[in-house]
Design an enzyme around this catalytic site. Structure first.
Site, PDB file in Angstrom:
ATOM      1  CG  ASN A 129      -2.662   1.225  29.840  1.00 23.00           C
ATOM      2  OD1 ASN A 129      -3.720   1.198  30.473  1.00 23.00           O
ATOM      3  ND2 ASN A 129      -1.962   2.342  29.666  1.00 23.00           N
ATOM      4  CG  HIS A 175       0.521   5.634  31.371  1.00 22.69           C
ATOM      5  ND1 HIS A 175       0.216   6.685  30.520  1.00 22.69           N
ATOM      6  CD2 HIS A 175       0.649   4.537  30.583  1.00 22.69           C
ATOM      7  CE1 HIS A 175       0.159   6.233  29.280  1.00 22.69           C
ATOM      8  NE2 HIS A 175       0.421   4.933  29.289  1.00 22.69           N
ATOM      9  CD  GLU A 177       4.300   3.252  28.277  1.00 20.15           C
ATOM     10  OE1 GLU A 177       3.799   2.451  27.481  1.00 20.15           O
ATOM     11  OE2 GLU A 177       3.637   3.965  29.044  1.00 20.15           O
ATOM     12  N   GLY A 192       0.408   6.216  21.474  1.00 21.82           N
ATOM     13  CA  GLY A 192      -0.832   6.461  20.742  1.00 21.82           C
ATOM     14  C   GLY A 192      -0.654   7.246  19.449  1.00 21.82           C
ATOM     15  CB  SER A 242       3.279   3.355  18.464  1.00 21.75           C
ATOM     16  OG  SER A 242       2.530   4.535  18.689  1.00 21.75           O
TER      17      SER A 242
HETATM   18  C1  PEP Z   1       0.438   2.999  26.654  1.00 21.39           C
HETATM   19  O1  PEP Z   1      -0.703   3.347  26.896  1.00 21.39           O
HETATM   20  O2  PEP Z   1       1.200   2.775  27.591  1.00 21.39           O
HETATM   21  C2  PEP Z   1       0.837   2.861  25.262  1.00 21.39           C
HETATM   22  C3  PEP Z   1       2.060   2.482  25.011  1.00 21.39           C
HETATM   23  O3  PEP Z   1      -0.094   3.127  24.309  1.00 21.39           O
HETATM   24  P1  PEP Z   1       0.045   2.792  22.721  1.00 21.39           P
HETATM   25  O4  PEP Z   1       0.525   1.374  22.612  1.00 21.39           O
HETATM   26  O5  PEP Z   1      -1.352   2.972  22.189  1.00 21.39           O
HETATM   27  O6  PEP Z   1       1.023   3.743  22.159  1.00 21.39           O
END
Ligand code: PEP
Length: 251
Positions: A12, A99, A169, A175, A214
């Protein structure tokens, strides 16, 4: 059409990337061609401005693409929005809906997310339906309740038949460089699996459940080995082909 039994790594890109970023898709294609065939489906969800060209480049290397959002309507007077059919027309196979950044930035409810997922299905895209708790909700011991409630209201009734992907998530892991413990990921993915089987019967066993938050080259192998983790939704580490290649080879 990809089979749901295949494992998935979804990148993403969020609101990152100008046309120069397309070089990362070419670099990913080169890296994948040089190594062993990936043991997963690889999907890149670039900004909408790059979707058509990313789809063209990806199609030459077996890399699929997806949109990051869609409008629930098929078409109409919705300035600035994109329909699922437009994403499909630009070459997408998937669309991310719900999201946490859209739920937070745009006040998207689970009911709206469900309507978007239904629009994706109508356009013959595979919706990736995101759910996840905040840190305050986890600290209050409500993570599972929140996630299962989001699923209940966000997933279309015809999600069975392997047409929908779930992405767990935790909001506080996105992030931030922080991830839940392996045991916490395993517990949540098991709870999601049990929910899917209760709601959809045996077909719930076949729906893919991605972990996101992450995921990096350094932790991908461990996370992807957890039961009921069928792949990953990757943000920051999907921006560089070198990082994403290492995550793909961890499957
Ligand atoms: C995301 O944007 O869905 C995500 C998991 O971001 P990151 O991997 O940067 O935590």
């Amino acid at each position: 059409m990809p089979k749901s039994t295949d494992r998935l790594i979804v990148g993403n890109w969020k609101m990152h990337g100008f046309s120069a970023a397309l070089a990362e898709i070419s670099a990913l294609a080169t890296a994948l061609a040089a190594g062993e065939p990936p043991r997963c489906i690889v999907v890149i969800c670039p900004p909408a401005t790059l979707l058509a060209e990313a789809s063209r480049l990806g199609s030459m290397a077996g890399i699929l693409t997806g949109g990051q959002d869609c409008h629930p309507a098929l078409s109409g007077a919705h300035t600035g929005d994109l329909s699922a059919a437009m994403l499909k027309d630009a070459g997408a196979s998937y669309v991310i809906v719900g999201h946490s950044e859209r739920r937070a930035d745009h006040g998207e409810t689970s009911e709206l997310v469900r309507a978007k997922a239904e629009a994706g299905l109508t356009a013959k895209l595979i919706p990736i339906v995101c759910v996840g708790e905040t840190l305050a909700e986890r600290d209050a011991g409500r993570a599972e309740t929140i996630v299962l409630d989001q699923l209940d209201r966000s997933l279309p009734d015809d999600a069975a038949g392997r047409k929908v992907v779930v992405a767990y998530e935790p909001v506080w892991a996105i992030g931030t460089g922080r991830t839940p413990t392996d045991a916490d990921i395993a517990a949540m993915h098991l709870a999601i699996r049990q929910y899917l089987v209760t709601r959809f019967g045996a077909a719930g066993q076949d729906l893919s459940i991605l972990y996101g938050g992450s995921v990096k080259p350094a932790n991908a192998r461990t996370i992807l080995a957890i039961a009921n983790v069928d792949g990953a939704l990757v943000g920051g580490a999907s921006l560089l082909a070198s990082d994403l290649t290492r995550i793909i080879s961890a499957v």
